[in-house]
Write a protein that holds these residues in place. Structure first.
Motif, PDB file in Angstrom:
ATOM      1  N   THR A   1       0.829  -1.216   0.000  1.00  0.00           N
ATOM      2  CA  THR A   1       0.000   0.000   0.000  1.00  0.00           C
ATOM      3  C   THR A   1       0.858   1.258   0.000  1.00  0.00           C
ATOM      4  O   THR A   1       0.428   2.310  -0.478  1.00  0.00           O
ATOM      5  CB  THR A   1      -0.947   0.033   1.217  1.00  0.00           C
ATOM      6  OG1 THR A   1      -0.171   0.019   2.416  1.00  0.00           O
ATOM      7  CG2 THR A   1      -1.894  -1.151   1.207  1.00  0.00           C
ATOM      8  N   GLN A   2       2.078   1.147   0.547  1.00  0.00           N
ATOM      9  CA  GLN A   2       3.000   2.284   0.578  1.00  0.00           C
ATOM     10  C   GLN A   2       4.016   2.226  -0.561  1.00  0.00           C
ATOM     11  O   GLN A   2       4.926   3.060  -0.623  1.00  0.00           O
ATOM     12  CB  GLN A   2       3.735   2.323   1.922  1.00  0.00           C
ATOM     13  CG  GLN A   2       2.818   2.413   3.134  1.00  0.00           C
ATOM     14  CD  GLN A   2       1.898   3.620   3.078  1.00  0.00           C
ATOM     15  OE1 GLN A   2       2.351   4.745   2.859  1.00  0.00           O
ATOM     16  NE2 GLN A   2       0.609   3.400   3.267  1.00  0.00           N
TER      17      GLN A   2
ATOM     18  N   LEU B   1       1.165   0.429  -4.929  1.00  0.00           N
ATOM     19  CA  LEU B   1      -0.139   1.085  -5.053  1.00  0.00           C
ATOM     20  C   LEU B   1       0.014   2.599  -5.109  1.00  0.00           C
ATOM     21  O   LEU B   1      -0.747   3.282  -5.820  1.00  0.00           O
ATOM     22  CB  LEU B   1      -1.065   0.667  -3.910  1.00  0.00           C
ATOM     23  CG  LEU B   1      -1.399  -0.834  -3.834  1.00  0.00           C
ATOM     24  CD1 LEU B   1      -2.443  -1.098  -2.764  1.00  0.00           C
ATOM     25  CD2 LEU B   1      -1.878  -1.371  -5.192  1.00  0.00           C
ATOM     26  N   ARG B   2       0.999   3.140  -4.404  1.00  0.00           N
ATOM     27  CA  ARG B   2       1.283   4.575  -4.517  1.00  0.00           C
ATOM     28  C   ARG B   2       1.813   4.924  -5.912  1.00  0.00           C
ATOM     29  O   ARG B   2       1.465   5.959  -6.481  1.00  0.00           O
ATOM     30  CB  ARG B   2       2.310   5.004  -3.469  1.00  0.00           C
ATOM     31  CG  ARG B   2       1.721   5.251  -2.082  1.00  0.00           C
ATOM     32  CD  ARG B   2       2.829   5.678  -1.128  1.00  0.00           C
ATOM     33  NE  ARG B   2       2.308   6.019   0.179  1.00  0.00           N
ATOM     34  CZ  ARG B   2       2.113   7.250   0.616  1.00  0.00           C
ATOM     35  NH1 ARG B   2       2.381   8.279  -0.173  1.00  0.00           N
ATOM     36  NH2 ARG B   2       1.640   7.466   1.821  1.00  0.00           N
TER      37      ARG B   2
END
Length: 276
Positions: free
Chosen positions: A61-62, A65-66
């Motif tokens: 997510t860090q 996806l960023r």
């Protein structure tokens, strides 16, 4: 520090490492002559972002996806190789370096992969089936030296260990020195996690003393100040980076810094020449 690929697939370190690896190989491919790409710690090759190990950390997510949420076109090449491993809009799979390098191969290029962990090499052979890659199950540092110089003359060695062993850095130092004696013009990429600046500074000074010319260090620090006892970022040592790669590097690094900066932090990506 124990850094198994499967727990960290698609994190910020992967985004930086794989973005730079793609740019590096493409820069070398400006010349038509064949390349041999060697990955000494290949891992499984492909990771399930919905799997138990990746979900336990949630680091994608860090990271990836960023990168996918950021509109900067300089990240398009990276996004394209990840998208190529997935069906549909949602990302389920993350390619490790073996699958990424396989995508970059031209007909004249060769890919040599190595993984010593029994379960991982079994998985690696499965995900590389149908590609031209040769898969070995050997000690990484022994294979690194044994494969040099490659038959093609030109090539890249990617060294991406989990740093499970206390002597990992010492083995890298010794093997890199020997590898440079065998293949002085070869390109080598060494990935490493960053935990605290003092420990890393000592290692960097040891490597500087090897006297290797054209030795670039790229460091991605996630936070504006060190966060004690946790993962603070990652870096790459690159021996003999091609000119086309280093010229295009500053805007790519700025795009990566901006995309990956944690909330409340600017982050920092620096470059330093250890030798010229």
């Amino acid at each position: 520090m124990n850094y198994r690929h499967s727990f960290h697939a698609g994190n910020s370190a992967d985004v930086v490492k794989h973005s730079l690896l793609i740019a590096l190989v493409r820069a070398l491919q400006h010349k038509e002559s064949a390349l041999t790409l060697i990955d000494t710690h290949a891992g499984r090759g492909l990771y399930d972002l919905n799997g138990e190990e990746a979900q336990r950390t949630g680091e994608c997510t860090q990271g990836v996806l960023r990168a996918f949420a950021d509109p900067n076109p300089l990240l398009n090449d990276y996004r394209a190789v990840v998208e190529a491993e997935n069906v549909g809009a949602e990302l389920h799979l993350y390619p490790g370096s073996p699958r990424i390098l396989a995508q970059l191969l031209r007909p004249q290029d060769f890919l040599i992969l190595n993984e010593k962990h029994v379960q991982d090499v079994y998985a690696l052979r499965g995900v590389m089936r149908g590609t031209s890659a040769a898969v070995h199950e050997r000690d990484a540092y022994e294979l690194w030296l044994a494969m040099l110089p490659p038959r093609t003359g030109r090539g890249v060695v990617v060294v991406d260990p989990p740093y499970e062993q206390p002597d990992e850095r010492a083995r890298i130092n010794a093997t890199l020195a020997a590898a440079h004696r065998k293949w002085a013009h070869g390109v080598t990429v060494i990935w490493y996690p960053l935990k605290d600046r003092a420990t890393h500074w000592r290692w960097k000074e040891q490597l500087r003393k090897l006297g290797i010319p054209k030795f670039l260090c790229v460091e991605h620090w996630l936070y504006d100040s060190d966060q004690p006892g946790i993962y603070n970022g990652a870096g790459l040592y690159i021996v003999n980076p091609p000119y086309a790669f280093t010229q295009a590097l500053p805007p790519l690094l700025e795009a990566l810094r901006a995309a990956l900066a944690p909330e409340g932090h600017k982050g920092e990506i620096t470059t330093d020449w250890l030798g010229h």
